[in-house]
Design a protein around this motif. Structure first.
Motif, short mmCIF file in Angstrom:
data_model
loop_
_atom_site.label_atom_id
_atom_site.label_comp_id
_atom_site.label_asym_id
_atom_site.label_seq_id
_atom_site.Cartn_x
_atom_site.Cartn_y
_atom_site.Cartn_z
N LEU A 66 38.87 30.68 38.94
CA LEU A 66 38.43 31.38 40.15
C LEU A 66 37.60 32.60 39.77
CD1 LEU A 66 38.68 32.26 43.23
CD2 LEU A 66 40.89 33.28 42.55
N THR A 67 36.47 32.79 40.44
CA THR A 67 35.69 34.01 40.24
C THR A 67 35.97 35.00 41.37
OG1 THR A 67 33.73 33.19 41.44
CG2 THR A 67 33.85 32.74 39.07
N GLY A 68 35.94 36.28 41.03
CA GLY A 68 36.18 37.31 42.03
C GLY A 68 37.57 37.29 42.60
N GLY A 69 38.55 37.00 41.76
CA GLY A 69 39.91 36.81 42.25
C GLY A 69 40.74 38.06 42.40
N GLY A 70 40.18 39.22 42.07
CA GLY A 70 40.99 40.43 42.08
C GLY A 70 40.90 41.26 43.33
N ALA A 71 40.09 40.85 44.30
CA ALA A 71 39.92 41.65 45.51
C ALA A 71 39.43 40.78 46.66
CB ALA A 71 38.92 42.79 45.27
N ILE A 114 42.78 33.96 47.74
CA ILE A 114 42.72 32.64 47.11
C ILE A 114 43.63 32.58 45.89
CG2 ILE A 114 41.22 31.01 45.90
CD1 ILE A 114 38.93 31.95 47.71
N ALA A 115 43.57 33.62 45.07
CA ALA A 115 44.42 33.65 43.87
C ALA A 115 45.89 33.54 44.23
CB ALA A 115 44.16 34.94 43.08
N PHE A 166 43.36 31.14 36.45
CA PHE A 166 42.60 31.98 35.52
C PHE A 166 41.42 32.53 36.30
CE2 PHE A 166 39.53 32.12 31.73
CZ PHE A 166 40.04 33.33 31.26
N PHE A 167 41.43 33.84 36.53
CA PHE A 167 40.37 34.40 37.37
C PHE A 167 39.67 35.57 36.70
CE2 PHE A 167 44.08 36.96 38.59
CZ PHE A 167 43.56 38.24 38.79
N CYS A 168 38.51 35.87 37.23
CA CYS A 168 37.71 36.96 36.68
C CYS A 168 37.33 37.93 37.79
CB CYS A 168 36.46 36.44 35.98
SG CYS A 168 35.20 35.75 37.09
N GLN A 169 36.93 39.10 37.34
CA GLN A 169 36.42 40.16 38.20
C GLN A 169 35.44 40.96 37.35
OE1 GLN A 169 37.76 40.11 41.27
NE2 GLN A 169 36.79 41.88 42.21
N ARG A 170 34.53 41.64 37.99
CA ARG A 170 33.53 42.39 37.23
C ARG A 170 34.16 43.57 36.48
NH1 ARG A 170 27.66 44.30 39.69
NH2 ARG A 170 26.75 44.94 37.71
N SER A 171 35.22 44.16 37.05
CA SER A 171 35.88 45.30 36.41
C SER A 171 37.26 44.89 35.93
CB SER A 171 36.01 46.46 37.40
OG SER A 171 36.98 46.16 38.38
N ASP A 172 37.87 45.72 35.10
CA ASP A 172 39.19 45.39 34.55
C ASP A 172 40.33 45.64 35.53
OD1 ASP A 172 39.32 48.14 34.56
OD2 ASP A 172 39.45 48.37 32.38
N GLU A 173 40.00 46.02 36.77
CA GLU A 173 41.03 46.23 37.77
C GLU A 173 41.78 44.93 38.09
OE1 GLU A 173 39.05 47.95 41.09
OE2 GLU A 173 38.64 49.86 40.09
#
Length: 259
Positions: free
Chosen positions: A14-19, A25-26, A37-44
């Motif tokens: 998943l992309t953009g899963g942190g916000a 979705i996550a 397994f997800f990503c976000q642009r920042s380490d938040e």
């Protein structure tokens, strides 16, 4: 298998899963039994992954700038190295940029297309070799792809491109037994939207009035639809655009606009 574990044994990338919608979705995918397994642009996003693990879910995070081909490649490689097989890919991350049509900056246009459209093409291309027969791709578009307003021409254009690309993708990937669909939310109660409402509570009534059932979507509702689309429960659906906006885009205009 019950409705509560329709993603059991599956790995979802998943992309953009942190916000925002991605966080909904996550959570939904984890609650349905998936490894996420997800990503976000920042380490938040790491704190979000830790929160999911604290609830007993299998969630991992990696920083990734999806506007960067190199960063996308690294994210895809990490997913394949960690899990081997990827059963669902949800391309959710994107940006919204509003601006006057006649003066819209080229830099903003390039950012919209590289983030919203090119990233989907590149990440899907990179992960398909690791996706077995029966896997699914969900590309998050928007109801702006079917009904938009002035100032959103470039944003709506990227969302229309996602929907069109996905229809063709359904046939390209169908030869491998992989489904591809778009999910098109409308106004959704994300953290950012809630902050706007908190600052101007009178907006709540106006926002609700834009929807058929006088309520607009939560991130959990959109997350549930995304989880359904990557599950075997939606095996018959491919090449489709599922608009999940409480009827927002289905209305030509409101009665008060005719007066």
């Amino acid at each position: 298998m019950t409705g509560s574990d329709i993603l059991a044994g599956k790995t979802i990338v998943l992309t953009g899963g942190g916000a925002g919608i991605g966080w909904g979705i996550a959570q939904a995918c984890c609650e349905k039994g998936a490894r996420v397994f997800f990503c976000q642009r920042s380490d938040e996003g790491e704190a979000k992954a830790a929160e999911l693990r604290g609830r007993g879910h299998d969630a991992q995070f990696m920083v990734c700038d999806i506007s960067s081909p190199e960063s996308i490649s690294a994210f895809a490689d990490a997913a394949i190295e960690r899990y081997g097989a990827v059963h669902g890919l949800i391309n959710n991350a994107g940006v919204t940029i509003e601006g006057d049509f006649l003066t819209f900056p080229l830099a903003d246009l390039d950012r919209l297309w590289s983030t919203n459209v090119r990233s989907i093409f590149l990440l899907t291309q990179a992960l398909v070799p690791a996706m077995p027969h029966g896997s699914a791709v969900v590309n998050v578009s928007s109801n702006h792809s079917v009904s938009s307003v002035a100032g959103y021409e470039m944003y709506a254009g990227t969302k229309g491109a996602i929907s069109a690309m996905t229809r063709a993708m359904a046939w390209s990937l169908g030869q491998r037994g992989i489904r591809a669909n778009t999910l098109s939310p409308g106004l959704t109660r994300t953290e950012a939207v809630q902050e706007v409402i908190n600052a101007s509570p009178e907006l709540e009534r106006g926002f609700n009035a834009m929807h058929a059932d006088s309520a607009f979507a939560t991130i959990g509702e959109i997350g549930g639809v995304a989880a359904f689309l990557v599950s075997d429960a939606s095996k018959a659906i491919t090449g489709a655009d599922l608009v999940a906006d409480h009827g927002m885009a289905a209305q030509l205009c409101r009665d008060d606009e005719l007066k």
